[in-house]
Scaffold this active site. Structure first.
Site, PDB file in Angstrom:
ATOM      1  N   THR A  50      49.031  29.957  46.981  1.00  0.00           N
ATOM      2  CA  THR A  50      47.638  29.488  47.081  1.00  0.00           C
ATOM      3  C   THR A  50      47.386  28.320  46.119  1.00  0.00           C
ATOM      4  OG1 THR A  50      46.872  31.086  45.456  1.00  0.00           O
ATOM      5  CG2 THR A  50      46.777  31.756  47.766  1.00  0.00           C
ATOM      6  N   ASP A  76      44.015  42.685  41.818  1.00  0.00           N
ATOM      7  CA  ASP A  76      42.966  43.235  42.674  1.00  0.00           C
ATOM      8  C   ASP A  76      42.113  42.132  43.300  1.00  0.00           C
ATOM      9  OD1 ASP A  76      43.715  45.840  42.078  1.00  0.00           O
ATOM     10  OD2 ASP A  76      42.503  45.866  40.256  1.00  0.00           O
ATOM     11  N   ASN A 136      40.089  31.608  46.904  1.00  0.00           N
ATOM     12  CA  ASN A 136      39.612  31.767  48.290  1.00  0.00           C
ATOM     13  C   ASN A 136      40.451  31.035  49.341  1.00  0.00           C
ATOM     14  OD1 ASN A 136      37.564  33.503  47.573  1.00  0.00           O
ATOM     15  ND2 ASN A 136      36.172  31.820  47.108  1.00  0.00           N
ATOM     16  N   THR A 139      44.771  44.187  36.379  1.00  0.00           N
ATOM     17  CA  THR A 139      44.438  45.611  36.456  1.00  0.00           C
ATOM     18  C   THR A 139      45.294  46.320  37.509  1.00  0.00           C
ATOM     19  OG1 THR A 139      42.153  44.932  36.031  1.00  0.00           O
ATOM     20  CG2 THR A 139      42.512  47.233  36.566  1.00  0.00           C
TER      21      THR A 139
HETATM   22  C1  LIG Z   1      38.301  53.961  23.966  1.00  0.00           C
HETATM   23  C2  LIG Z   1      39.113  53.596  25.139  1.00  0.00           C
HETATM   24  C3  LIG Z   1      38.405  53.807  26.397  1.00  0.00           C
HETATM   25  C4  LIG Z   1      39.141  53.312  27.559  1.00  0.00           C
HETATM   26  C5  LIG Z   1      38.382  53.572  28.800  1.00  0.00           C
HETATM   27  C6  LIG Z   1      39.060  52.949  29.896  1.00  0.00           C
HETATM   28  C7  LIG Z   1      38.420  53.170  31.212  1.00  0.00           C
HETATM   29  C8  LIG Z   1      39.039  52.207  32.110  1.00  0.00           C
HETATM   30  C9  LIG Z   1      38.655  52.399  33.519  1.00  0.00           C
HETATM   31  C10 LIG Z   1      39.135  51.226  34.263  1.00  0.00           C
HETATM   32  C11 LIG Z   1      38.664  51.238  35.645  1.00  0.00           C
HETATM   33  C12 LIG Z   1      39.106  50.024  36.322  1.00  0.00           C
HETATM   34  C13 LIG Z   1      38.558  49.962  37.661  1.00  0.00           C
HETATM   35  C14 LIG Z   1      39.062  48.773  38.346  1.00  0.00           C
HETATM   36  C15 LIG Z   1      38.347  47.761  38.639  1.00  0.00           C
HETATM   37  C16 LIG Z   1      38.876  46.609  39.372  1.00  0.00           C
HETATM   38  O1  LIG Z   1      38.299  46.542  40.632  1.00  0.00           O
HETATM   39  C17 LIG Z   1      38.536  45.311  38.654  1.00  0.00           C
HETATM   40  C18 LIG Z   1      39.328  44.186  39.281  1.00  0.00           C
HETATM   41  O2  LIG Z   1      40.645  44.211  38.861  1.00  0.00           O
HETATM   42  N1  LIG Z   1      38.874  45.380  37.281  1.00  0.00           N
HETATM   43  C19 LIG Z   1      37.949  45.279  36.361  1.00  0.00           C
HETATM   44  O3  LIG Z   1      36.809  45.091  36.605  1.00  0.00           O
HETATM   45  C20 LIG Z   1      38.441  45.426  34.955  1.00  0.00           C
HETATM   46  C21 LIG Z   1      37.661  46.466  34.250  1.00  0.00           C
HETATM   47  C22 LIG Z   1      38.320  46.744  32.961  1.00  0.00           C
HETATM   48  C23 LIG Z   1      37.519  47.642  32.154  1.00  0.00           C
HETATM   49  C24 LIG Z   1      38.167  47.843  30.829  1.00  0.00           C
HETATM   50  C25 LIG Z   1      37.304  48.615  29.958  1.00  0.00           C
HETATM   51  C26 LIG Z   1      37.902  48.754  28.602  1.00  0.00           C
HETATM   52  C27 LIG Z   1      36.983  49.550  27.764  1.00  0.00           C
HETATM   53  C28 LIG Z   1      37.345  49.496  26.337  1.00  0.00           C
HETATM   54  C29 LIG Z   1      36.264  50.167  25.530  1.00  0.00           C
HETATM   55  C30 LIG Z   1      36.630  50.130  24.122  1.00  0.00           C
HETATM   56  C31 LIG Z   1      35.713  50.915  23.251  1.00  0.00           C
HETATM   57  C32 LIG Z   1      36.340  51.035  21.902  1.00  0.00           C
HETATM   58  C33 LIG Z   1      35.432  51.557  20.915  1.00  0.00           C
HETATM   59  C34 LIG Z   1      36.068  51.771  19.575  1.00  0.00           C
HETATM   60  N1  LIG Z   2      45.722  29.093  43.363  1.00  0.00           N
HETATM   61  C1  LIG Z   2      44.695  29.660  42.756  1.00  0.00           C
HETATM   62  N2  LIG Z   2      44.045  29.043  41.759  1.00  0.00           N
HETATM   63  C2  LIG Z   2      43.035  29.631  41.095  1.00  0.00           C
HETATM   64  N3  LIG Z   2      42.547  30.865  41.410  1.00  0.00           N
HETATM   65  C3  LIG Z   2      43.158  31.525  42.401  1.00  0.00           C
HETATM   66  C4  LIG Z   2      44.249  30.967  43.124  1.00  0.00           C
HETATM   67  N4  LIG Z   2      44.648  31.861  44.053  1.00  0.00           N
HETATM   68  C5  LIG Z   2      43.830  32.928  43.923  1.00  0.00           C
HETATM   69  N5  LIG Z   2      42.932  32.738  42.947  1.00  0.00           N
HETATM   70  C6  LIG Z   2      41.882  33.653  42.445  1.00  0.00           C
HETATM   71  O1  LIG Z   2      42.309  34.227  41.218  1.00  0.00           O
HETATM   72  C7  LIG Z   2      41.587  35.423  40.988  1.00  0.00           C
HETATM   73  C8  LIG Z   2      42.381  36.402  40.156  1.00  0.00           C
HETATM   74  O2  LIG Z   2      43.542  36.695  40.799  1.00  0.00           O
HETATM   75  P1  LIG Z   2      44.326  38.056  40.743  1.00  0.00           P
HETATM   76  O3  LIG Z   2      43.537  39.140  41.275  1.00  0.00           O
HETATM   77  O4  LIG Z   2      45.625  37.783  41.425  1.00  0.00           O
HETATM   78  O5  LIG Z   2      44.639  38.264  39.199  1.00  0.00           O
HETATM   79  P2  LIG Z   2      43.865  38.928  38.007  1.00  0.00           P
HETATM   80  O6  LIG Z   2      42.431  38.649  38.041  1.00  0.00           O
HETATM   81  O7  LIG Z   2      44.588  38.549  36.801  1.00  0.00           O
HETATM   82  O8  LIG Z   2      44.099  40.421  38.266  1.00  0.00           O
HETATM   83  P3  LIG Z   2      43.081  41.609  38.528  1.00  0.00           P
HETATM   84  O9  LIG Z   2      42.245  41.201  39.691  1.00  0.00           O
HETATM   85  O10 LIG Z   2      43.992  42.743  38.804  1.00  0.00           O
HETATM   86  O11 LIG Z   2      42.259  41.771  37.291  1.00  0.00           O
HETATM   87  C9  LIG Z   2      41.263  35.955  42.361  1.00  0.00           C
HETATM   88  O12 LIG Z   2      39.913  36.270  42.417  1.00  0.00           O
HETATM   89  C10 LIG Z   2      41.626  34.834  43.329  1.00  0.00           C
HETATM   90  O13 LIG Z   2      40.525  34.535  44.165  1.00  0.00           O
END
Ligand SMILES: CCCCCCCCCCCCC/C=C/[C@@H](O)[C@H](CO)NC(=O)CCCCCCCCCCCCCCC
Ligand SMILES: Nc1ncnc2c1ncn2[C@@H]1O[C@H](COP(=O)(O)OP(=O)(O)OP(=O)(O)O)[C@@H](O)[C@H]1O
Ligand SMILES: [Ca+2]
Length: 539
Positions: free
Chosen positions: A180, A208, A184, A252
Site C-alpha cells: 500500500t 488491526d 485507505n 496490537t
Molecule cells: C496496569 C496494567 C493494565 C493493563 C490493562 C490492559 C488492558 C488491555 C486491553 C487491550 C484491549 C485491546 C483491544 C483492542 C483494540 C484494537 O481494536 C485497537 C486497534 O488495534 N487497539 C487499540 O485501540 C489499542 C488499545 C491499547 C490499550 C492499552 C491500554 C494500556 C493501559 C495501561 C494502563 C496503565 C496504568 C498504569 C498505572 C500505574
Molecule cells: N502505505 C501506507 N501509508 C500510511 N498508512 C497506511 C499505509 N497502509 C495502511 N496504512 C494505515 O496504517 C494504519 C495502521 O496500520 P496497521 O493496522 O497495519 O498497524 P498498527 O496501527 O501499528 O497496528 P494496530 O492496528 O494493530 O495497532 C491503518 O489504519 C492503515 O489504514
C-alpha cells in the site's frame, strides 16, 4: 457416487530406520518397525507394536515433492549422509511438508522425507497424496495480498517476503501482491477496482487497522454489488464470500490473536494454506441514520477512546505509544456522562460472566427469529469507560481479553460499563485484565450481552449538529477555562472503533452475525497440542 480415497501402505525408509507408512484419505501415519520385524519390500497389513509413530491429518499436509537422493537433507535442512546400503535399497525419495503444532498455539511447517525402493512406488505415493490434497476444496489457490509497509514496527514487507511467501509457494498458492502507498489504499482498491472473482481470499499483512481496511472494502463492495444501503441501521447486510487472512505485523494484532491464539506470521500463513474458515460478527456503527464505520473487536468510549486519541499523536513511538498514552490517560482519570440503551440478547445460552471460552469448533448461535419479548434497557450515569467487545479482544497485553467469554460468531457484543470510581479501583479493574481474575466482579462494573445499543452523551441530547473534532474541543476548553484548577472532565470522549477515532459521540450500534469469514479456526484447546506434540503418542 463419491470416489473413495485410495489407501496406501508401504514400508519406507526414513532417517536410519524402516517405517510402516499408511495413507487412508484422512491421516498419513508412519510408525517405526523394530529391527527384528522388518519386511524387505512391498506392503504389510498387520499392525506392528513398538517404535516411534507419527500421524498427520491429510488436511494439514501442505505439499509433497520428489527429492533426488544420493544422500539427502535432514528434517532441519542439514546435509545427511545415509548409510550406503540403505540408500541403495531405497534410492527414490519424496518429501511431505506438513503442519506441526508448537508451544502456545504456534504452528510450524515440518518436512519428512521418505525413501522408496523403486520409482513406481514413489510416483504412486506422490500422486495419491496430491490427489487427496486436490480433493480439499476449501484450500485457496489464488490470493490477493495487501502489505502495509508502515504498520507496527514497519516490518510488513520483510515478514511477508521472508516468512510467508515461501510457504505460499511451497503450497502452490499464487498471489497478486500490493504494497500500500497510503492509508485507505487497500480499502478503496477492494471497494472499487479489485477483480474479486479471480481470488479465493484476501490477505492483509499489518495490524488491526489494516484488517479493518480490508473489512470495510469487502463489506462495502458486497453491499453495493447487492444493492444494500449501508446508511440504514436496520438493513440486513449481505455476508462477504471471500475469506480474509491476517498476517500479523501491527501493534496490537488483537483480531489475529483472538482468532488464532497467537500473533505469529508463520502460524497465520499456515491457517491460510490449509483453508481454515472462521465466521465473525461485525458491528455497524451509525450516527443519525448515517453509516460511520464497522467494528470487529472493540468499540470503546472514555478510557480506550482517550488512549487512542492521545496515542495517534505519538505514532512515531511504535507499539509503545499505547502504554505511554494508557498510563497518561489512567492518571487523567476522566469520566463522561451519558445514557446507554441496549437490547439484551435473550435467545442465547451464554453470558459474559461464563467460565467457558470461545474455542475452535464452537458453533455460534445463529440469530434466531423468536427473541423473548424483552425491551430495551437503559443505564444512565458517569462512566470511566463504555466498551463493546464483539470478541474477547485477547492480545499480548491482555491474554484473556476485555471480555474473555465473548464469542467470535454469535451475533452479540458484550457491553461493559465501568462507572466512575476511584483511581485505585480502576487500576484494580485494569490489572485484572492481565490475569485470570474476573474484571467484571466489581461493584462499579456491569456487563450485558447485547444485539444492539445506543449511546447519547449527556451534554448533547441532540447530537445531530455536533462534530466532536470541533465543538467537543471548544466545550472542553470552555469548561476548563471556567475552572482552571479543577479536575473536571471534558463533556465528551471519542469512540475508539477498532483503533480509529469516530467523529461523533452519539452512536447507534447493531451486530451483524457472521458477516465475514477469516482464514482461522478459533483458538484450539491446549491439550490437543500436548497429545500431538508428543512424538511417542499412540496412533
Ligand atoms: C496496569 C496494567 C493494565 C493493563 C490493562 C490492559 C488492558 C488491555 C486491553 C487491550 C484491549 C485491546 C483491544 C483492542 C483494540 C484494537 O481494536 C485497537 C486497534 O488495534 N487497539 C487499540 O485501540 C489499542 C488499545 C491499547 C490499550 C492499552 C491500554 C494500556 C493501559 C495501561 C494502563 C496503565 C496504568 C498504569 C498505572 C500505574
Ligand atoms: N502505505 C501506507 N501509508 C500510511 N498508512 C497506511 C499505509 N497502509 C495502511 N496504512 C494505515 O496504517 C494504519 C495502521 O496500520 P496497521 O493496522 O497495519 O498497524 P498498527 O496501527 O501499528 O497496528 P494496530 O492496528 O494493530 O495497532 C491503518 O489504519 C492503515 O489504514
Ligand atoms: Ca460476538
Amino acid at each position: 457416487m463419491e470416489k473413495q480415497p485410495r489407501l496406501l501402505a508401504s514400508q519406507l525408509f526414513l532417517k536410519n530406520s524402516v517405517f510402516e507408512v499408511l495413507l487412508n484419505g484422512v491421516l498419513l501415519t508412519w510408525k517405526e518397525i523394530p529391527a527384528n520385524k522388518k519386511v524387505v519390500s512391498g506392503s504389510i497389513h498387520h499392525p506392528i507394536k513398538g517404535g516411534t509413530s507419527h500421524s498427520v491429518s491429510v488436511s494439514e499436509i501442505l505439499a509433497v515433492r520428489e527429492l533426488d537422493v544420493g544422500g539427502g537433507t535432514n528434517d532441519d535442512g542439514r546435509w545427511q549422509k545415509m548409510p550406503q546400503k540403505l540408500t541403495e535399497a531405497y534410492p527414490y525419495a519424496f518429501t511431505v511438508s506438513y503442519v506441526e503444532r508448537a508451544r502456545q498455539h504456534r504452528w510450524r511447517c515440518s518436512d519428512v522425507t521418505f525413501h522408496c525402493s523403486d520409482g513406481v512406488l514413489r510416483q504412486q505415493w506422490i500422486q495419491t497424496i496430491r490427489e487427496q490434497l486436490t480433493a480439499l476444496t476449501s484450500r485457496p489457490k489464488h490470493l490477493l495480498v495487501y502489505i502495509n509497509p508502515y504498520g507496527g514496527k514497519q516490518q510488513g514487507e520483510c515478514i511477508y517476503e521472508q516468512k510467508v511467501a515461501p510457504l505460499f509457494a511451497c503450497a502452490s498458492i499464487s498471489t497478486d501482491v500490493i504494497v500500500t502507498e497510503h492509508a485507505n489504499h487497500a480499502r478503496d482498491h477492494l471497494k472499487t477496482e479489485a477483480e474479486l472473482k479471480k481470488y479465493d481470499g484476501v490477505v492483509c499483512v499489518g495490524g488491526d487497522g489494516m484488517f479493518s481496511e480490508i473489512v470495510h472494502g469487502l463489506v462495502s463492495r458486497t453491499q453495493r454489488d447487492n444493492g444494500v444501503d449501508q446508511n440504514s441501521p436496520e438493513e440486513k447486510l449481505v455476508p462477504c464470500s471471500l475469506r480474509i487472512g491476517i498476517i500479523p505485523a501491527g501493534s496490537t494484532d488483537c483480531i489475529c490473536y483472538a482468532t488464532v491464539g497467537i500473533n505469529d506470521p508463520v502460524t497465520s500463513a499456515l491457517h491460510v494454506i490449509v483453508g481454515d474458515s472462521q465466521p465473525m460478527d461485525v458491528c455497524s456503527v451509525h450516527h443519525n441514520n448515517t453509516f460511520l464505520r464497522y467494528s470487529i473487536s472493540l468499540l470503546g468510549y472514555g478510557f480506550y477512546g482517550d488512549v487512542l486519541a492521545d496515542s495517534e499523536r505519538k505514532r512515531w513511538m511504535g507499539p509503545a505509544r499505547y502504554d505511554f498514552s494508557g498510563f497518561k490517560t489512567f492518571l487523567t482519570h476522566h469520566h463522561y456522562e451519558g445514557a446507554v440503551s441496549f437490547l439484551p440478547a435473550t435467545d442465547i445460552l451464554g453470558t459474559p460472566r461464563d467460565k467457558t471460552r470461545c474455542r475452535a469448533g464452537y458453533v455460534g448461535t445463529v440469530s434466531l427469529p423468536e427473541q423473548y419479548e424483552v425491551g430495551w434497557g437503559v443505564v444512565r450515569g458517569k462512566f470511566l469507560a463504555i466498551n463493546a467487545a464483539s470478541m474477547s479482544c485477547a492480545c499480548p497485553r491482555s491474554p484473556m481479553g476485555l471480555s474473555p467469554a465473548a464469542h467470535l460468531a454469535d451475533g452479540t457484543t458484550d457491553l461493559i460499563l465501568v462507572r466512575k470510581c476511584s483511581r485505585f479501583n480502576f487500576l484494580r479493574h485494569l490489572l485484572r485484565h492481565t490475569s485470570k481474575d474476573d474484571q467484571f466482579d466489581m461493584t462499579f462494573v456491569e456487563v450485558h450481552r447485547v444485539r444492539r445499543f445506543r449511546f447519547t452523551p449527556r451534554h448533547c441530547q441532540n447530537d445531530s449538529e455536533l462534530d466532536l473534532r470541533e465543538n467537543g474541543k471548544q466545550l472542553f476548553s470552555q469548561i476548563c477555562r471556567d475552572h482552571p484548577a479543577c479536575s473536571c472532565s471534558p463533556a465528551y470522549s471519542s469512540w475508539n472503533c477498532d483503533g480509529e477515532i469516530l467523529p461523533h459521540a452519539a452512536i447507534e450500534v447493531g451486530v451483524h452475525c457472521q458477516l465475514i469469514k477469516l482464514f482461522a479456526r478459533g483458538i484450539e484447546e491446549q491439550p490437543l497440542f500436548e497429545d500431538l506434540a508428543n512424538p511417542q503418542c499412540a496412533l
